[in-house]
Design a protein around this motif. Structure first.
Motif: not given
Length: 340
Positions: A168-172
């Motif tokens: 997944a993408s690192d949204d934080r």
């Protein structure tokens, strides 16, 4: 004495020994990397796959299938019929898989559970070696059921089961890049305008933005997150609403590039200079929006192609030596343009 140049495909059909020599591994290791047997580091496998691509090596797939019991095919299942987010993920996955001469079967479920089961049965009938599942949103999704024994990796849309393998993408990290970029340019009255609150991407980016601002002893301009739609029209309306309640706002961090473009349009119509008086940062790095915006948008790139590539390597690793469960995040990157 000069070092010999790598063998090229035009010099005759490449052999496995040529692949091994170029990758700096033994012939046995090169064979294992292509056959999916034995254990090795993902970096070693990637070197072998890169050498395969450079030399144009073509293994005898029929003989390998008889020997290993593998079909040398992988299913790519998407719920994103439009392809805005899943297409870069699928391209990254196909690049990594294609280097090993693995055939890819693309299935579009269009978000329909019945269609998903139909495609799943077809993939299983074709005896695929593994499946990559992706979608149009970052919301976690249920695991595929009835596929025991077939490795599965979830890309962009992680599985709700922690025992599954997800990329997944690192949204934080993406929110941090946006907020830190704005504060580094002297912005202290930052508004956050984003999409529907029931979407994980909107909730997560908003939560992270609030945390990061609080860490810098700052608060959101207007005192709250503005949830709405993933659209330019919402960006225009939200910009007007923010400036009515917080006219001293000096920056907008937007949940996607469509919203950011709408915000920029509203500011321009009000005669507000961007970025002179108010800076604008988007999210997604969608060229259609980011480059057509006036001025062009600074934005966060989710590295979707890299998500697909890592997902493919994780799938090959699972086929080779078993899955590595959990969510593996891929860092975002900041793309700076004229809006900041």
């Amino acid at each position: 004495m000069t070092e010999a140049a790598p063998r090229s495909p035009s010099a005759g059909r490449a052999k496995l020994a040529d692949v091994a020599a170029l990758a700096g591994v033994s012939v046995g290791t090169a064979s294992k990397a292509l056959s999916g047997s034995g254990r090795m580091r993902p970096e070693t496998r990637q070197r072998v796959l890169d050498a395969v691509e450079e030399l144009g090596f073509r293994p005898n797939q029929h003989a390998q299938s008889l020997h290993t019991g593998r079909s040398w095919t992988v299913g790519l299942m998407t719920t994103d019929g439009i392809g805005r987010f899943s297409t870069p993920v699928l391209l990254g996955a196909e690049d990594a898989l294609g280097a090993g001469k693995i055939s890819v079967l693309l299935c579009d479920t269009r978000g329909d559970s019945i269609r998903e089961q139909h495609h799943l049965r077809n993939l299983m009938d074709r005896r695929v070696d593994g499946i990559i599942v992706t979608g149009r949103r970052t919301d976690p999704r249920p695991s595929l059921r009835g596929v025991d024994g077939i490795p599965i990796v979830y890309a962009l849309s992680p599985s709700t089961d922690p025992a599954d393998t997800s990329v997944a993408s690192d949204d934080r990290g993406g929110a941090r890049l946006a907020v830190e970029h704005l504060t580094a340019t002297g912005r202290t009255r930052i508004a956050h305008v984003t999409g529907p609150e029931h979407h994980a991407a909107a909730r997560d980016r908003a939560r992270h933005a609030l945390d990061l601002l609080a860490h810098s002893s700052l608060e959101l301009a207007g005192g709250r997150v503005h949830f709405g739609e993933w659209s330019e029209a919402w960006g225009r309306r939200a910009a007007d609403a923010v400036l009515r309640t917080a006219p001293d706002t000096d920056a907008f961090f937007c949940g996607n590039d469509q919203i950011a473009r709408g915000v920029a349009d509203a500011l321009r119509e009000r005669g507000i200079e961007v970025p002179g008086r108010i800076a604008v940062v988007g999210y997604d790095n969608w060229d259609t929006m980011a480059l057509a915006c006036r001025p062009p948008l600074s934005t966060i790139d989710m590295n979707l192609t890299e998500i697909g590539r890592i997902a493919a390597l994780k799938l090959l690793e699972a086929i080779d030596s078993g899955p590595v469960p959990g969510v593996h995040t891929v860092p975002c990157r900041l793309v700076v343009r004229e809006s900041t």
